[in-house]
Design a protein around this motif. Structure first.
Motif, PDB file in Angstrom:
ATOM      1  N   ARG A 194      -8.275   5.126  -8.879  1.00  0.00           N
ATOM      2  CA  ARG A 194      -8.714   3.745  -9.133  1.00  0.00           C
ATOM      3  C   ARG A 194      -7.622   2.926  -9.810  1.00  0.00           C
ATOM      4  NH1 ARG A 194     -12.461   4.792 -12.632  1.00  0.00           N
ATOM      5  NH2 ARG A 194     -11.073   4.356 -14.386  1.00  0.00           N
ATOM      6  N   ASP A 195      -6.965   3.505 -10.829  1.00  0.00           N
ATOM      7  CA  ASP A 195      -6.014   2.743 -11.631  1.00  0.00           C
ATOM      8  C   ASP A 195      -4.689   2.506 -10.923  1.00  0.00           C
ATOM      9  OD1 ASP A 195      -7.940   2.796 -13.562  1.00  0.00           O
ATOM     10  OD2 ASP A 195      -6.972   4.325 -14.801  1.00  0.00           O
ATOM     11  N   GLU A 196      -4.242   3.470 -10.107  1.00  0.00           N
ATOM     12  CA  GLU A 196      -2.907   3.374  -9.544  1.00  0.00           C
ATOM     13  C   GLU A 196      -2.881   2.922  -8.084  1.00  0.00           C
ATOM     14  OE1 GLU A 196      -0.266   6.613 -10.443  1.00  0.00           O
ATOM     15  OE2 GLU A 196      -1.466   7.241 -12.164  1.00  0.00           O
ATOM     16  N   GLU A 239      -8.038   5.017  -2.264  1.00  0.00           N
ATOM     17  CA  GLU A 239      -8.816   5.887  -3.146  1.00  0.00           C
ATOM     18  C   GLU A 239      -9.559   6.945  -2.338  1.00  0.00           C
ATOM     19  OE1 GLU A 239     -11.277   3.856  -6.043  1.00  0.00           O
ATOM     20  OE2 GLU A 239      -9.934   2.129  -6.002  1.00  0.00           O
ATOM     21  N   GLU A 275      -9.930   8.781 -11.567  1.00  0.00           N
ATOM     22  CA  GLU A 275      -9.442   7.697 -12.429  1.00  0.00           C
ATOM     23  C   GLU A 275      -8.046   7.243 -12.030  1.00  0.00           C
ATOM     24  OE1 GLU A 275     -11.932   8.699 -16.523  1.00  0.00           O
ATOM     25  OE2 GLU A 275      -9.965   9.610 -16.183  1.00  0.00           O
ATOM     26  N   ARG A 324       2.514   1.965  -3.464  1.00  0.00           N
ATOM     27  CA  ARG A 324       1.554   2.461  -4.462  1.00  0.00           C
ATOM     28  C   ARG A 324       1.191   3.920  -4.186  1.00  0.00           C
ATOM     29  NH1 ARG A 324      -0.841  -2.440  -3.335  1.00  0.00           N
ATOM     30  NH2 ARG A 324      -2.716  -1.502  -2.434  1.00  0.00           N
ATOM     31  N   ARG A 352      -5.556   1.034  -6.355  1.00  0.00           N
ATOM     32  CA  ARG A 352      -6.118  -0.323  -6.296  1.00  0.00           C
ATOM     33  C   ARG A 352      -6.476  -0.755  -4.869  1.00  0.00           C
ATOM     34  NH1 ARG A 352      -1.589  -0.774  -9.284  1.00  0.00           N
ATOM     35  NH2 ARG A 352      -0.574  -2.251  -7.864  1.00  0.00           N
ATOM     36  N   ASP A 353      -7.008   0.163  -4.108  1.00  0.00           N
ATOM     37  CA  ASP A 353      -7.502  -0.127  -2.762  1.00  0.00           C
ATOM     38  C   ASP A 353      -8.537   0.934  -2.438  1.00  0.00           C
ATOM     39  OD1 ASP A 353      -7.774   0.149   0.174  1.00  0.00           O
ATOM     40  OD2 ASP A 353      -6.203  -1.377   0.253  1.00  0.00           O
ATOM     41  N   SER A 396       0.830  -1.207   0.000  1.00  0.00           N
ATOM     42  CA  SER A 396       0.000   0.000   0.000  1.00  0.00           C
ATOM     43  C   SER A 396       0.866   1.260   0.000  1.00  0.00           C
ATOM     44  CB  SER A 396      -0.921   0.014   1.225  1.00  0.00           C
ATOM     45  OG  SER A 396      -1.802  -1.091   1.222  1.00  0.00           O
TER      46      SER A 396
END
Length: 469
Positions: free
Chosen positions: A180-182, A189, A177, A123, A184-185, A120
């Motif tokens: 969501r895309d980068e 988000e 966007e 990211r 992924r939790d 986490s």
């Protein structure tokens, strides 16, 4: 030496007045209300003191620069600044919690991995690091350089690095966007989207460059002036007085007087006028259009947002391990501020002052349902709130409108690349300039009155007293 009239006594106006006065001009500020500081106000009752506008200060270096360029005494000689550390605590819908340290990349990664699972932190910091491209590309053109209106007013392109799909580079995405895309939790988000939502931006339409707000916070930290944000307004006002700036209160400007295409004075609602060699509009609604006529009365953009704020007076001391800022996640994020400042309460051993706020549409009337929603969110951030609560005061957009004159109580959002810039005051009237959140693309960083010091330098360093602003 020019005679300069400044309309409004918000932070943008104060900073501009100080810079202009130290440059040798005679400066007079005319304010519709009875005090200075714009949104940086306070509410006092029973010995409790609350900020009713911004509660934390990002990038204090901007205000340090203002003080360096307007006198000998530094900002810290007038105001004690403390960094909020930890930076922020997040409370999620599922009951999980996360506390992020201030200005520590390694500490952020460790805290995220421990709370939300391995990977986490990497990211999150990868996305925040990508946001540095937005900061590097837009810091000067948005926040430091003057912008004139010589043609179509176009926003700067979004510098956030768009990811490739196959051989093609797709359009630059929205903030929601990239979340969501980068990330992924869902919780990561929520963290990213709430960071811009609390600044009055919709993550579904805000450009990816809005992630720069998180980058700034994690890189430079958030700061608190002891005594509340009003202490910053007091210090800038004092600097203006030192530079012999005149202040006139209860003077509501009606229009800028224009002759032969040039601003020559200001007319007030009581019919009186004052002459000027140049006019600085800090309200965002009075600078004339190209034909010399006044702009529309509604100077706030479509979709403008405001704040609903709840001021809580609590019995019992503030616990030693309390985090200054907590974000409570839900349908709409709620910010809970619990400053460690004995000057805000009757007795620090017996009381605590808490400010709870959320974003609402400009002109909204929250009512009792809105109050209950903020109290419910506060209960998730403040243990034993129900037993400790002495009283609460609800502050709605109508209160902000009454105090600042902003239509619907609207609060200007941060200026960002990839986002349409403010359209108020885009005429080319000579001798008429604009500062403040509604007028300049450097219209402010989140909840800090940042537009003031940023825009003030433009008038002195980047513009002559002729031609358009």
């Amino acid at each position: 030496m020019a005679e300069i009239v400044v309309i409004g006594a918000g932070m943008g106006s104060l900073a501009a007045a100080a810079r202009l006065a130290v440059a040798g001009h005679r400066v007079a500020v005319y304010e519709r209300g009875g005090t200075y500081g714009g949104a940086l106000r306070r509410f006092e009752k029973d010995g409790f003191v609350f900020d009713t506008g911004p509660g934390l200060l990002p990038l204090p270096a901007v205000w340090r620069d203002l003080f360096v360029k307007t006198g000998k005494a530094a900002l810290e000689d007038r105001v004690e600044l403390r960094q909020a550390d930890p930076d922020v605590r997040h409370v999620f819908e599922d009951g999980s919690e996360l506390t992020l340290p201030a200005a520590s990349r390694a500490g952020v990664i460790r805290a995220l991995d421990e709370a939300l699972g391995a990977g986490s932190g990497e990211r999150w910091t990868a996305l925040v690091s990508r946001a540095r491209a937005a900061w590097d590309a837009t810091r000067r053109p948005l926040l430091e350089e003057p912008r004139t209106v010589d043609g179509p007013h176009q926003p700067l392109p979004d510098p956030y690095p768009a990811r490739r799909r196959g051989l093609l580079r797709r359009r630059t995405p929205t903030l929601a966007e990239i979340a969501r895309d980068e990330l992924r939790d869902p919780r990561l988000e929520r963290m990213l989207c709430s960071a811009v939502r609390l600044h009055g931006l919709d993550p579904r339409t805000a450009p990816a460059a809005a992630s720069v707000l998180v980058y700034l916070e994690q890189t430079f930290g958030s700061w608190y002036p002891v005594g509340g944000m009003r202490a910053l307004a007091d210090s800038v006002h004092e600097r203006c007085l030192e530079r012999r700036v005149e202040f006139h209160y209860g003077a509501e400007a009606a229009r800028v007087v224009v002759e032969d295409g040039r601003a020559v004075g200001v007319e007030f609602t009581d019919g009186t006028t004052v002459n000027a060699d140049a006019v600085v509009d800090g309200t965002g609604r009075l600078a004339p259009q190209d034909n010399g006529s006044a702009p529309d009365a509604d100077h706030s953009p479509a979709g403008a947002t405001a704040r609903h704020t709840l001021l809580l007076a609590l019995r019992g001391p503030r616990p030693a391990d309390t985090v200054h800022r907590t974000v409570v996640h839900g349908d709409e994020p709620v910010c809970v501020l619990r400053p460690d400042d004995p000057s805000l309460v009757p007795s620090p051993d017996e009381h605590e002052a808490v400010v709870v706020s959320t974003v609402v549409p400009a002109g909204a009337v929250p009512g009792e349902e809105g109050v209950r929603r903020l109290l419910s969110a506060a209960e998730r951030a403040v243990p034993d709130l129900e037993d400790r609560l002495l009283w609460h005061v609800s502050r709605t957009p109508a209160d902000n409108e009454a105090e600042t004159g902003a239509r619907g109580g609207a609060v200007p959002p941060p200026a960002l690349a990839g986002r349409p810039l403010p359209t108020a005051n885009l005429g080319r009237t000579q001798g008429c300039y604009a500062v403040g959140g509604w007028a300049h693309p450097g219209g402010g960083l989140p909840h800090a009155g940042m537009s003031g010091a940023m825009a003030a330098g433009l008038l002195v360093e980047g513009a002559e007293w002729r031609g358009s602003r």
